[in-house]
Design a protein around this motif. Structure first.
Motif, mmCIF file in Angstrom:
data_model
loop_
_atom_site.group_PDB
_atom_site.id
_atom_site.type_symbol
_atom_site.label_atom_id
_atom_site.label_comp_id
_atom_site.label_asym_id
_atom_site.label_seq_id
_atom_site.Cartn_x
_atom_site.Cartn_y
_atom_site.Cartn_z
ATOM 1 N N LYS A 157 0.478 -3.852 18.182
ATOM 2 C CA LYS A 157 0.177 -5.035 18.749
ATOM 3 C C LYS A 157 -1.570 -5.040 19.095
ATOM 4 C CE LYS A 157 4.378 -6.015 21.305
ATOM 5 N NZ LYS A 157 4.891 -6.452 22.869
ATOM 6 N N VAL A 158 -2.027 -3.585 18.843
ATOM 7 C CA VAL A 158 -3.545 -3.670 19.159
ATOM 8 C C VAL A 158 -4.434 -3.273 17.770
ATOM 9 C CG1 VAL A 158 -5.262 -2.308 20.338
ATOM 10 C CG2 VAL A 158 -3.128 -3.073 21.590
ATOM 11 N N GLU A 159 -3.766 -2.053 17.186
ATOM 12 C CA GLU A 159 -4.426 -1.463 15.988
ATOM 13 C C GLU A 159 -4.241 -2.539 14.854
ATOM 14 O OE1 GLU A 159 -4.772 2.947 15.457
ATOM 15 O OE2 GLU A 159 -3.352 3.254 17.043
ATOM 16 N N VAL A 160 -3.147 -2.643 14.512
ATOM 17 C CA VAL A 160 -2.679 -3.190 13.297
ATOM 18 C C VAL A 160 -3.415 -4.495 13.175
ATOM 19 C CG1 VAL A 160 -0.997 -4.283 12.154
ATOM 20 C CG2 VAL A 160 -0.575 -2.027 12.623
ATOM 21 N N PRO A 161 -3.613 -5.676 14.176
ATOM 22 C CA PRO A 161 -3.836 -6.707 14.079
ATOM 23 C C PRO A 161 -5.498 -6.737 14.002
ATOM 24 C CG PRO A 161 -2.337 -6.642 15.887
ATOM 25 C CD PRO A 161 -2.594 -5.429 15.399
ATOM 26 N N ASN A 162 -6.067 -5.631 14.613
ATOM 27 C CA ASN A 162 -7.701 -5.726 14.719
ATOM 28 C C ASN A 162 -7.998 -5.020 13.114
ATOM 29 O OD1 ASN A 162 -8.989 -6.003 17.353
ATOM 30 N ND2 ASN A 162 -7.150 -5.432 17.928
ATOM 31 N N ALA A 163 -7.108 -4.318 12.723
ATOM 32 C CA ALA A 163 -7.493 -3.545 11.399
ATOM 33 C C ALA A 163 -7.002 -4.572 10.170
ATOM 34 C CB ALA A 163 -6.946 -2.211 11.205
ATOM 35 N N ALA A 164 -6.436 -5.750 10.634
ATOM 36 C CA ALA A 164 -5.939 -6.295 9.445
ATOM 37 C C ALA A 164 -6.875 -6.927 8.398
ATOM 38 C CB ALA A 164 -5.179 -7.470 9.925
ATOM 39 N N TYR A 165 -7.920 -7.274 8.989
ATOM 40 C CA TYR A 165 -9.186 -8.077 8.079
ATOM 41 C C TYR A 165 -9.412 -6.775 7.002
ATOM 42 C CZ TYR A 165 -13.412 -10.226 7.115
ATOM 43 O OH TYR A 165 -14.501 -10.806 6.327
ATOM 44 N N ALA A 166 -9.805 -5.664 7.483
ATOM 45 C CA ALA A 166 -10.091 -4.866 6.619
ATOM 46 C C ALA A 166 -9.032 -4.347 5.512
ATOM 47 C CB ALA A 166 -10.589 -3.543 7.240
ATOM 48 N N ILE A 167 -7.821 -4.379 6.104
ATOM 49 C CA ILE A 167 -6.674 -3.806 5.328
ATOM 50 C C ILE A 167 -6.506 -4.841 4.280
ATOM 51 C CG2 ILE A 167 -4.239 -3.511 5.218
ATOM 52 C CD1 ILE A 167 -4.367 -2.317 8.151
ATOM 53 N N ILE A 168 -6.553 -6.399 4.575
ATOM 54 C CA ILE A 168 -6.356 -7.317 3.548
ATOM 55 C C ILE A 168 -7.560 -7.296 2.538
ATOM 56 C CG2 ILE A 168 -5.788 -9.682 3.191
ATOM 57 C CD1 ILE A 168 -3.529 -8.248 4.552
ATOM 58 N N GLY A 169 -8.765 -7.130 3.069
ATOM 59 C CA GLY A 169 -9.692 -6.896 2.195
ATOM 60 C C GLY A 169 -9.743 -5.803 1.093
#
Length: 254
Positions: A157-169
């Motif tokens: 709920k905290v780490e994955v949503p905030n890291a999603a931008y970089a991961i998808i990039g």
């Protein structure tokens, strides 16, 4: 609108105009004849190409994401240096050499081609995922814990949503690279549009070359824009607003 933004739009317009002019010219020369005369073979090769890209990228995600999560945990931070350097080493090997190496290990066909592309996909996904998880503010994690969240809840709920931008990039980079690199699967019988591209090169036949190369280019553009959309919708609104403000501030300074 700043001068930098105007220049960006002008450059994009010029690039799209060049691409459109090239497609029009090649079509007027009848260089897409094989797509229409051998439509069945074209769709088969396109399907093989997409399969190579998607399967190898999926396997890379399955390996790279858990590894990135592992090395970004406080207890295992020291392992990041080793894993990053191993991934970097794999990326320094030329793509054609990786494909050729697979012949001696796995033989020829679809499987060795997928494995070669998988090796090439791991680094961008892993690197971006590590950067994404590392960029999550400790205060956000502490706030989640303060709200009574369990560690698994803090992660999703905290780490994955905030890291999603970089991961998808990272995934976007890997897939776009794979679309082009998958053409080399032709050399080991892996299928794909590389068959037409290299047949055109070998026979000095531009109709084969263009009929294979242009669809590969358009496929890369399609995946890039598709994942840009996914990247946008998976990024929290707060982070999107923050990035817009940062871009606006940069443009104002420029």
């Amino acid at each position: 609108m700043s001068s930098k933004t105007i220049v960006t739009y002008v450059v994009r317009f010029i690039l799209f105009a060049i691409v459109a002019a090239f497609v029009y010219w090649t079509a007027s020369q009848g260089l897409y004849v094989h797509i229409f005369e051998s439509a069945g073979e074209f769709w088969r090769l396109l399907g093989e190409h997409v399969a190579l890209v998607l399967v190898s990228s999926f396997l890379a995600v399955v390996v790279a994401l858990p590894l990135a999560v592992f090395v970004t945990r406080p207890k295992f931070r020291k392992a990041e240096w080793i894993t990053s350097n191993v991934a970097n080493l794999a990326q320094t090997i030329p793509s054609l050499a990786v494909v050729a190496l697979m012949i001696g290990i796995l033989g020829i066909g679809f499987v060795p081609a997928v494995f070669a592309l998988f090796i090439y996909s791991v680094l961008p996904i892993f690197r971006n995922a590590v950067a994404g998880f590392s960029s999550v503010s400790p205060s956000l994690i502490d706030a989640g814990k303060g709200m009574g969240m369990k560690p698994i809840e803090v992660f999703f709920k905290v780490e994955v949503p905030n890291a999603a931008y970089a991961i998808i990039g990272g995934l976007r980079t890997a897939i776009v690279l794979n679309v082009g690199t998958a053409a080399f699967a032709y050399f080991i019988g892996g299928g794909g549009l590389g068959l037409w591209i290299f047949t055109g090169i070998e026979l000095y036949d531009n109709s084969y070359l263009i009929s294979g190369a242009v669809p590969v280019t358009l496929l890369a553009i399609f995946f890039d824009y598709l994942l840009r959309g996914v990247e946008y919708w998976l990024t929290p609104k707060g982070m999107r607003a923050k990035k817009k403000k940062a871009k606006a501030k940069t443009a104002a300074v420029a």
